[in-house]
Design a protein around this motif. Structure first.
Motif, mmCIF file in Angstrom:
data_model
loop_
_atom_site.group_PDB
_atom_site.id
_atom_site.type_symbol
_atom_site.label_atom_id
_atom_site.label_comp_id
_atom_site.label_asym_id
_atom_site.label_seq_id
_atom_site.Cartn_x
_atom_site.Cartn_y
_atom_site.Cartn_z
ATOM 1 N N ALA A 1 1.043 -8.291 -8.388
ATOM 2 C CA ALA A 1 -0.125 -8.833 -7.676
ATOM 3 C C ALA A 1 0.276 -9.762 -6.539
ATOM 4 C CB ALA A 1 -1.032 -9.566 -8.669
ATOM 5 N N ASN A 2 1.416 -10.449 -6.669
ATOM 6 C CA ASN A 2 1.846 -11.390 -5.622
ATOM 7 C C ASN A 2 2.631 -10.712 -4.505
ATOM 8 O OD1 ASN A 2 4.306 -10.879 -6.881
ATOM 9 N ND2 ASN A 2 5.004 -13.012 -6.732
ATOM 10 N N GLY A 3 2.795 -9.383 -4.590
ATOM 11 C CA GLY A 3 3.514 -8.646 -3.555
ATOM 12 C C GLY A 3 4.972 -8.396 -3.856
ATOM 13 N N ALA A 4 5.474 -8.848 -4.994
ATOM 14 C CA ALA A 4 6.865 -8.580 -5.365
ATOM 15 C C ALA A 4 7.035 -7.105 -5.700
ATOM 16 C CB ALA A 4 7.278 -9.448 -6.545
ATOM 17 N N ILE A 5 8.042 -6.486 -5.121
ATOM 18 C CA ILE A 5 8.264 -5.049 -5.276
ATOM 19 C C ILE A 5 8.795 -4.744 -6.675
ATOM 20 C CG2 ILE A 5 9.604 -3.072 -4.458
ATOM 21 C CD1 ILE A 5 9.720 -4.542 -1.715
ATOM 22 N N ILE A 6 8.233 -3.725 -7.308
ATOM 23 C CA ILE A 6 8.700 -3.281 -8.622
ATOM 24 C C ILE A 6 9.731 -2.172 -8.434
ATOM 25 C CG2 ILE A 6 8.029 -2.181 -10.788
ATOM 26 C CD1 ILE A 6 5.256 -3.439 -10.410
ATOM 27 N N THR A 7 10.884 -2.343 -9.069
ATOM 28 C CA THR A 7 11.926 -1.323 -9.001
ATOM 29 C C THR A 7 12.261 -0.845 -10.406
ATOM 30 O OG1 THR A 7 13.778 -2.867 -9.209
ATOM 31 C CG2 THR A 7 12.930 -2.476 -6.983
ATOM 32 N N ASN A 8 12.950 0.290 -10.483
ATOM 33 C CA ASN A 8 13.476 0.720 -11.767
ATOM 34 C C ASN A 8 14.852 0.090 -11.977
ATOM 35 O OD1 ASN A 8 15.291 2.208 -10.223
ATOM 36 N ND2 ASN A 8 14.384 4.192 -10.703
ATOM 37 N N GLU A 9 15.544 0.486 -13.034
ATOM 38 C CA GLU A 9 16.828 -0.146 -13.351
ATOM 39 C C GLU A 9 17.922 0.198 -12.354
ATOM 40 O OE1 GLU A 9 17.487 1.185 -17.278
ATOM 41 O OE2 GLU A 9 17.416 3.315 -16.756
ATOM 42 N N TYR A 10 17.656 1.152 -11.449
ATOM 43 C CA TYR A 10 18.617 1.509 -10.407
ATOM 44 C C TYR A 10 18.246 0.907 -9.055
ATOM 45 C CZ TYR A 10 20.007 4.855 -13.971
ATOM 46 O OH TYR A 10 20.407 5.437 -15.156
ATOM 47 N N MET A 11 17.277 0.028 -9.044
ATOM 48 C CA MET A 11 16.779 -0.664 -7.851
ATOM 49 C C MET A 11 15.993 0.254 -6.920
ATOM 50 S SD MET A 11 17.877 -3.351 -9.065
ATOM 51 C CE MET A 11 16.814 -4.265 -7.991
ATOM 52 N N THR B 1 12.464 1.862 -5.753
ATOM 53 C CA THR B 1 11.038 1.583 -5.813
ATOM 54 C C THR B 1 10.314 2.836 -6.291
ATOM 55 O OG1 THR B 1 10.558 2.323 -3.552
ATOM 56 C CG2 THR B 1 11.350 0.050 -3.829
ATOM 57 N N SER B 2 8.994 2.835 -6.220
ATOM 58 C CA SER B 2 8.227 4.021 -6.618
ATOM 59 C C SER B 2 8.464 5.190 -5.664
ATOM 60 C CB SER B 2 6.733 3.692 -6.689
ATOM 61 O OG SER B 2 6.292 3.092 -5.487
ATOM 62 N N GLY C 1 0.795 -1.217 0.000
ATOM 63 C CA GLY C 1 0.000 0.000 0.000
ATOM 64 C C GLY C 1 0.825 1.263 0.000
ATOM 65 N N GLN C 2 2.149 1.130 0.102
ATOM 66 C CA GLN C 2 3.008 2.309 0.155
ATOM 67 C C GLN C 2 3.882 2.462 -1.093
ATOM 68 O OE1 GLN C 2 4.474 3.459 4.259
ATOM 69 N NE2 GLN C 2 4.396 1.233 4.542
ATOM 70 N N ILE C 3 4.175 1.344 -1.763
ATOM 71 C CA ILE C 3 4.964 1.395 -2.994
ATOM 72 C C ILE C 3 4.349 0.436 -4.013
ATOM 73 C CG2 ILE C 3 7.119 2.050 -1.851
ATOM 74 C CD1 ILE C 3 7.982 -0.866 -2.080
ATOM 75 N N ASP C 4 4.789 0.512 -5.247
ATOM 76 C CA ASP C 4 4.229 -0.311 -6.315
ATOM 77 C C ASP C 4 4.739 -1.750 -6.225
ATOM 78 O OD1 ASP C 4 2.990 1.943 -7.240
ATOM 79 O OD2 ASP C 4 4.464 2.345 -8.822
ATOM 80 N N MET C 5 3.812 -2.699 -6.438
ATOM 81 C CA MET C 5 4.145 -4.125 -6.389
ATOM 82 C C MET C 5 3.380 -4.872 -7.463
ATOM 83 S SD MET C 5 3.902 -4.925 -2.285
ATOM 84 C CE MET C 5 4.876 -4.021 -1.070
#
Length: 451
Positions: free
Chosen positions: A258-268, A270-271, A252-256
């Motif tokens: 559906a299974n809860g894996a955190i999405i990062t950009n190419e520099y690791m 998060t949102s 609920g605080q950063i982008d993930m």
């Protein structure tokens, strides 16, 4: 600059070591629930099977080493809450029960993954174990000493390796999985058939296309595993049904995904730009299909942790994505895969063509040689390499690492045909197997005679 790292297995250890080296003036604090760091869970089967005699060698770092780098190591501390906006964490000391708060400028989320525990009737009976950390490995070894019948649920890498270890330990072993064959995420059927034949030859019971519905027990201990197709006597059950990311702290605080894996950009990142993530808590960029996927591997974790450290102050080093490259050694068979299999390509709706090469690893005039089976998938239109699998009694698995580089760099089969590989009869043939795979794809245009 104050940096907090939550979790210190592969990604966390890599991040901490590199941050301490790159930014010696930074204040680094680690919160870790366990009493150890950097445990190689991929070595559990080797430990259980007695190949790895000294369990301390399954650790490549220690809290003491990291403290020596000036890091504040809070072992047996569980982070209960993270407030991303206020940059505050709430932490519980698991030994004293004391709860404290801490603040950060940058946060590295390297909380990893945890085994999936299905809600099966009887799941809390004794002798139903997980295989993830050092203490669980020790428990498995102790319980296995008294067990005659051992059931492994889940036919992925860890499950299959444990089956081999238990069988060689003299146990009666049953392997249960809901899919129709073992290792279905990593290898296609013609490869897994070879491994399954080895298992059956050694008396291992393969219970495929079966779902566990119940565990029955006697005197509080598991005694039977009930599936959709039958019942199996057992003294010990090891659950290896998969992993899920440990990311509830940031939901609920950063982008993930559906299974809860955190999405990062190419520099690791998060949102939230001051929150970094690495390892099994993250999704990875999967180069064969150019999308985010959840692929928990130690190799991904150490790369991501290292990259996060390099970018903690400013963007410097980009993550190049992954092919999900992995390898396995079972009963003298060496196998590896990278990128898409036919099974995964069909599931993803990716069009492909296939070439198969079955060849001896060295010239037949040599005193010994072994057959190698190589399979390569490529795109029909561009001929870009999409995936590969290999199996042999000879260790030819480094070829799959080479093909991983090919996928990452969008190399085509035509280019693979004429890559400069050395020839020396002790190691290979004049036409390298990888060249042969490329040439097999090229033959649709022109037939070439190999020498």
């Amino acid at each position: 600059m104050k940096i907090i790292v939550i979790g210190c297995t592969h990604a966390g250890t890599a991040a901490v070591k590199n941050i301490a080296t790159l930014y010696p003036d930074a204040s680094i604090t680690v919160y870790e629930k366990n009493d150890n760091v950097s445990f190689l869970s991929c070595g559990i089967a080797l430990y259980v099977g007695g190949v790895a005699k000294d369990p301390t060698q399954l650790f490549y770092s220690s809290p003491e080493e990291l403290r020596g780098l000036g890091v504040t190591m809070n072992m047996k501390h569980e982070v209960l809450f993270v407030d991303v906006e206020s940059k505050n964490v709430t932490v519980k000391n698991l030994e004293t029960g004391k709860i404290t708060n801490d603040t950060f400028d940058k946060l590295v989320m390297s909380t990893g993954s945890w085994p999936i525990i299905p809600p099966i009737d009887g799941i809390k009976l004794d002798n139903i174990l997980l295989a993830k950390n050092y203490h669980q490995a020790n428990t498995i070894i102790e319980k296995a000493k008294e067990a005659e019948n051992i059931t492994v649920i889940g036919a992925g890498y860890i499950g299959v390796e444990l089956v081999e270890a238990f069988e060689q330990y003299g146990k009666n072993v049953t392997l249960i999985d809901g899919e129709d064959r073992i290792l279905n995420k990593y290898l296609d059927k013609e490869f897994t058939d070879i491994v399954e034949d080895e298992f059956v030859t050694r008396g291992i019971t393969l219970a495929m296309k079966q779902t566990v519905t119940q565990f029955k027990g006697e005197n509080g201990k598991v005694s039977k595993v009930v599936t959709t197709k039958g019942e199996y006597d057992t003294d010990l059950v090891i659950l290896c049904v998969g992993f899920k990311p440990n990311t509830d702290l940031l939901k609920g605080q950063i982008d993930m995904l559906a299974n809860g894996a955190i999405i990062t950009n190419e520099y690791m990142q998060t949102s939230h730009p001051d929150i970094f993530a690495a390892g099994d808590s993250c999704a990875v960029w999967y180069n064969p299909t150019m999308e985010y996927r959840y692929i928990p591997l130690a190799t991904n974790a150490v790369r991501m942790g290292t990259i996060a450290a390099h970018n903690i102050v400013e963007p410097r080093v980009k993550y190049v994505g992954t092919q999900g490259t992995s390898g396995l050694h079972i009963y003298g068979l060496n196998m590896a895969s990278t990128g898409l299999t036919e099974t995964s390509a069909q599931h993803a709706g990716v069009p492909y063509k296939v070439v198969d090469v079955i060849e001896n690893n060295r010239p037949e005039f040599m005193p010994s040689f072994d057959s190698v089976k190589l399979k390569v998938l490529y795109a029909p239109d561009t001929k870009r390499v999409l995936g590969a699998q290999l199996i042999s009694k000879a260790d030819m698995t480094q070829m799959v690492n080479t093909l991983s580089v090919c996928i990452q760099n969008h190399m085509t089969m035509d280019e693979l045909s004429f890559v400069d590989f050395f020839f020396q009869p002790h190691f290979n043939k004049p036409w390298n197997l990888l060249n042969q795979a490329g040439l097999a794809a090229l033959e649709s245009k022109k037939t070439l005679q190999l020498v």
